[in-house]
Design a protein around this motif. Structure first.
Motif, PDB file in Angstrom:
ATOM      1  N   GLU A 256      11.902 -33.466  67.050  1.00 21.98           N
ATOM      2  CA  GLU A 256      12.224 -32.117  66.799  1.00 21.98           C
ATOM      3  C   GLU A 256      12.081 -31.222  67.936  1.00 21.98           C
ATOM      4  O   GLU A 256      11.053 -31.163  68.558  1.00 21.98           O
TER       5      GLU A 256
ATOM      6  N   GLU B 267      18.095 -39.518  61.471  1.00 17.49           N
ATOM      7  CA  GLU B 267      17.340 -40.431  61.770  1.00 17.49           C
ATOM      8  C   GLU B 267      18.021 -41.977  61.906  1.00 17.49           C
ATOM      9  O   GLU B 267      17.574 -42.827  62.949  1.00 17.49           O
TER      10      GLU B 267
ATOM     11  N   LYS C  31      12.189 -26.718  58.803  1.00 18.49           N
ATOM     12  CA  LYS C  31      10.733 -27.213  59.086  1.00 18.49           C
ATOM     13  C   LYS C  31      10.326 -27.911  57.718  1.00 18.49           C
ATOM     14  O   LYS C  31       9.651 -28.760  57.690  1.00 18.49           O
TER      15      LYS C  31
ATOM     16  N   VAL D  30       8.705 -31.630  57.713  1.00 19.00           N
ATOM     17  CA  VAL D  30       7.395 -32.024  57.400  1.00 19.00           C
ATOM     18  C   VAL D  30       7.398 -32.956  55.992  1.00 19.00           C
ATOM     19  O   VAL D  30       6.638 -33.985  55.950  1.00 19.00           O
ATOM     20  N   GLU D  31       8.211 -32.710  55.149  1.00 21.83           N
ATOM     21  CA  GLU D  31       8.123 -33.314  53.704  1.00 21.83           C
ATOM     22  C   GLU D  31       8.476 -34.931  53.941  1.00 21.83           C
ATOM     23  O   GLU D  31       8.190 -35.851  53.468  1.00 21.83           O
TER      24      GLU D  31
ATOM     25  N   ALA E 224       4.816 -34.364  48.937  1.00 24.67           N
ATOM     26  CA  ALA E 224       3.949 -34.879  50.210  1.00 24.67           C
ATOM     27  C   ALA E 224       3.088 -33.716  51.109  1.00 24.67           C
ATOM     28  O   ALA E 224       1.925 -33.985  51.330  1.00 24.67           O
ATOM     29  N   VAL E 225       3.729 -32.496  50.926  1.00 20.63           N
ATOM     30  CA  VAL E 225       3.212 -31.377  51.357  1.00 20.63           C
ATOM     31  C   VAL E 225       1.976 -30.860  50.712  1.00 20.63           C
ATOM     32  O   VAL E 225       0.923 -30.735  51.197  1.00 20.63           O
TER      33      VAL E 225
ATOM     34  N   TYR F  50       7.924 -30.314  46.883  1.00 15.62           N
ATOM     35  CA  TYR F  50       7.563 -30.978  48.268  1.00 15.62           C
ATOM     36  C   TYR F  50       6.211 -31.693  48.141  1.00 15.62           C
ATOM     37  O   TYR F  50       5.074 -31.342  48.312  1.00 15.62           O
TER      38      TYR F  50
ATOM     39  N   HIS G  72      -0.603 -33.525  51.082  1.00 11.92           N
ATOM     40  CA  HIS G  72      -1.637 -33.364  52.267  1.00 11.92           C
ATOM     41  C   HIS G  72      -2.378 -32.266  52.361  1.00 11.92           C
ATOM     42  O   HIS G  72      -3.537 -32.438  52.658  1.00 11.92           O
TER      43      HIS G  72
ATOM     44  N   ASP H 235       9.076 -36.586  56.979  1.00 11.05           N
ATOM     45  CA  ASP H 235       7.920 -37.330  57.695  1.00 11.05           C
ATOM     46  C   ASP H 235       8.690 -38.646  58.467  1.00 11.05           C
ATOM     47  O   ASP H 235       8.627 -39.717  58.221  1.00 11.05           O
ATOM     48  N   SER H 236      10.017 -37.941  58.970  1.00 10.87           N
ATOM     49  CA  SER H 236      10.979 -39.131  59.656  1.00 10.87           C
ATOM     50  C   SER H 236      10.561 -39.184  61.366  1.00 10.87           C
ATOM     51  O   SER H 236      10.120 -38.700  61.842  1.00 10.87           O
TER      52      SER H 236
END
Ligand code: PRP
Length: 209
Positions: free
Chosen positions: A83, A60, A71, A75-76, A119-120, A117, A123, A78-79
């Motif tokens: 991909e 990043e 993956k 997903v966790e 954030a996952v 995880y 969500h 979110d940068s």
């Protein structure tokens, strides 16, 4: 100009990455016999081995041009990376899991879910419109419901043995996971031809492997 720098995830994906680079004809001997060295030459490129989250951070911020990471971590995190390729190995899935035979959704009490995880997990329950308390755990998340810390977990399931051997079962599948190639956005602009060449070699080798 410096060598193209590739960040690889240490551990589970490492061996498959080496096989992949060998399949495109790269000399991985330094990588295989790395000892405690952290930056290894591979043909005209440089390889860095790092923890999954750090692979994303290095790519990043442009310290590495390209990375291979699961993956799940993408997903966790979110940068802001591209991909660009699914390598098709390191296959597993995100799942909600809990003690066998217990209906996670029954009743109106507050639910607590442990996860590496968060954030996952957040969500997933937001999409369901469910208010769930999430507790971050760093490893062996399966312990959390066994010790009474949480009702369930959101975690990676590969073979399912860890769940089985601890009296837990999948309640719901969340998302399939596999190893992906990520690329720094500026590198993609500035070194497009080199990176696209590498990506198409990797895509071909990944199909065969
Ligand atoms: C992962 C995951 C599960 C296990 C799933 O943990 O968090 O615990 O693998 O694999 P299985 O379905 O094949 O049993 P990992 O081994 O990466 O270690 P950690 O829990 O310490 O992070």
């Amino acid at each position: 100009m410096r060598a193209i720098r590739i960040a690889l995830t240490k551990g589970r994906l490492e061996k498959r990455c080496v096989e992949l680079f060998e399949a495109i004809g790269f000399d991985c001997s330094q990588l295989i016999n790395k000892g405690r060295r952290l930056i290894l030459p591979m043909n005209a490129h440089e390889v860095v081995l790092a923890k999954a989250q750090d692979v994303i951070t290095y790519v990043e911020h442009g310290a590495c041009d390209l990375g291979i990471v699961g993956k799940d971590t993408i997903v966790e995190a979110d940068s802001g990376v591209y991909e660009l390729l699914d390598l098709g190995f390191g296959k597993c899935r995100f799942a909600l899991a809990g003690p066998c035979g217990v209906d996670f959704y029954a009743g109106y009490h507050e639910r607590v879910v442990a996860s590496k995880y968060p954030a996952v997990a957040k969500h997933f329950f937001e999409q369901k419109g469910m208010d769930v308390r999430i507790i971050k755990i760093e490893g062996s998340v399966e312990l959390a419901p066994l010790l009474g810390l949480a009702h369930a977990i959101v975690d990676i399931v590969e073979t399912g043995s860890t769940l089985r051997e601890n009296g837990l079962e999948v309640i719901e599948e969340i998302m399939p996971i596999s190893a992906r190639v990520i690329v720094n956005k500026a590198s993609m602009k500035l070194r497009r031809a080199e990176i696209e060449g590498l990506l198409s070699d990797l895509a071909l080798a990944a199909q065969v492997n």
